[in-house]
Design a protein around this motif. Sequence first.
Motif, PDB file in Angstrom:
ATOM      1  N   VAL A 145       0.853  -1.178   0.000  1.00 29.97           N
ATOM      2  CA  VAL A 145       0.000   0.000   0.000  1.00 29.97           C
ATOM      3  C   VAL A 145       0.889   1.228   0.000  1.00 29.97           C
ATOM      4  O   VAL A 145       1.656   1.459   0.951  1.00 29.97           O
ATOM      5  CB  VAL A 145      -0.942   0.010   1.222  1.00 29.97           C
ATOM      6  N   ALA A 146       0.824   2.014  -1.055  1.00 28.02           N
ATOM      7  CA  ALA A 146       1.687   3.182  -1.191  1.00 28.02           C
ATOM      8  C   ALA A 146       1.455   4.173  -0.052  1.00 28.02           C
ATOM      9  O   ALA A 146       0.310   4.489   0.276  1.00 28.02           O
ATOM     10  CB  ALA A 146       1.421   3.869  -2.533  1.00 28.02           C
ATOM     11  N   GLY A 147       2.551   4.588   0.561  1.00 25.64           N
ATOM     12  CA  GLY A 147       2.462   5.573   1.637  1.00 25.64           C
ATOM     13  C   GLY A 147       2.382   4.975   3.016  1.00 25.64           C
ATOM     14  O   GLY A 147       2.413   5.702   4.008  1.00 25.64           O
ATOM     15  N   ALA A 148       2.253   3.643   3.129  1.00 28.19           N
ATOM     16  CA  ALA A 148       2.111   3.002   4.438  1.00 28.19           C
ATOM     17  C   ALA A 148       3.396   2.323   4.891  1.00 28.19           C
ATOM     18  O   ALA A 148       3.396   1.579   5.868  1.00 28.19           O
ATOM     19  CB  ALA A 148       0.977   1.978   4.397  1.00 28.19           C
ATOM     20  N   ALA A 149       4.508   2.565   4.200  1.00 32.62           N
ATOM     21  CA  ALA A 149       5.781   1.950   4.576  1.00 32.62           C
ATOM     22  C   ALA A 149       6.199   2.408   5.969  1.00 32.62           C
ATOM     23  O   ALA A 149       6.003   3.559   6.355  1.00 32.62           O
ATOM     24  CB  ALA A 149       6.852   2.313   3.549  1.00 32.62           C
ATOM     25  N   GLY A 150       6.774   1.479   6.743  1.00 29.50           N
ATOM     26  CA  GLY A 150       7.277   1.815   8.064  1.00 29.50           C
ATOM     27  C   GLY A 150       6.268   1.688   9.179  1.00 29.50           C
ATOM     28  O   GLY A 150       6.621   1.868  10.342  1.00 29.50           O
TER      29      GLY A 150
END
Length: 372
Positions: A145-150
């Motif tokens: 999911v783009a933007g949910a890294a970390g």
Amino acid sequence: MQKQAFQALLDKYLSGNCSAEERATLEMWYLTYEAKDLPPLSPAQLEEIRQSAAPHIQRTARRSWLRWAAAAAVLVAVAIGAYMYQANHDRGITVEQLAAGQDVAPGERRAFLTLANGRRIDLNEQQGGIAVDSLGVSYLDGTPVAGAAGTAETSALITMSTPKGGGYRVTLPDGTRVWLNAASSLRYPSRFAADHREVELTGEAFFEVQKVLNTANERIPFLVKTAHQTVRVLGTQFNVTAYTEETTEATTVVEGVVEVTATDAGKPARIIPGEQALVQDNNVSKHTANLEQVTAWKNGNFFFDNEPLETVMRKISTWYDVTVVFEDAIAGEKFYGIIAREKKLSQVLKMLEKTKTVQFMIKGNTIHIYKR
């Protein structure tokens, strides 16, 4: 026009002694009087009536009053028809007209995430759901999911929300699967604690809780908290309905056992498959449940089983993202029926109209409900 003047003019009219101008005055006043409680005509509609009356006004006074009465009746019919057309237009369109025009589509796979830092991420409508694990957040097909890294690096809180006309699925870090209905939200950590698992819900969701053991080989409880209750689970399938606009919250067990405790009450109610716990005014009561009805939304259906119209329309409003207005007091009406949630709005409303108890008019994004 004063009452006495009107009566005198009416007497002259009926005796055939009116001038052409007097006849025209009386007829136009009559048309206006008859429609005084209806919406006003537009200037174009008024001009049309005047032009229709003109040939009659030019007739000679030697014509009998019967002919003038007939002309007046025709004008009244034309005027009332025009007024009623305008009234219906202002009132809205019928279900049949909705079906023939721009019908309202059913809900879709729509949701968004709100991360601990406040960032909002709109989820892909082409995907069926997301999964949260040690690697982060990804769609069910494995796409990140783009933007949910970390998000998995710390035990951060994540909120998945669905709008009206939306729905989505999430697999939590412990493997528990949750189906979120429209206009709902689920708040959960990216990592669960070692001794308990806890989520917060508003709206409606269906849970398939994964059984998880601790180091002592004991089951780790799973808690669902809402505004008015806490549901404690060891491993089961159940449905929770806790919309903020509803006065009652419901927990229904499909498989396993759960304990339901009202927020400000100490004694829990233990419910088993086929039972439902209702929480209202800080009290918990147990009832037999219709499991097919309770889980119908998850399986793609509306299932109305002796449901009040208010509850039926709340479900329709939530799924189709429309506003509902009760124009008439319709108390005590109950509805039965099953219909796929993939149907367009007009098809659902047609089914309800077949009961011959209600009628719908649609204006913009609002459904107006009338007693038939």
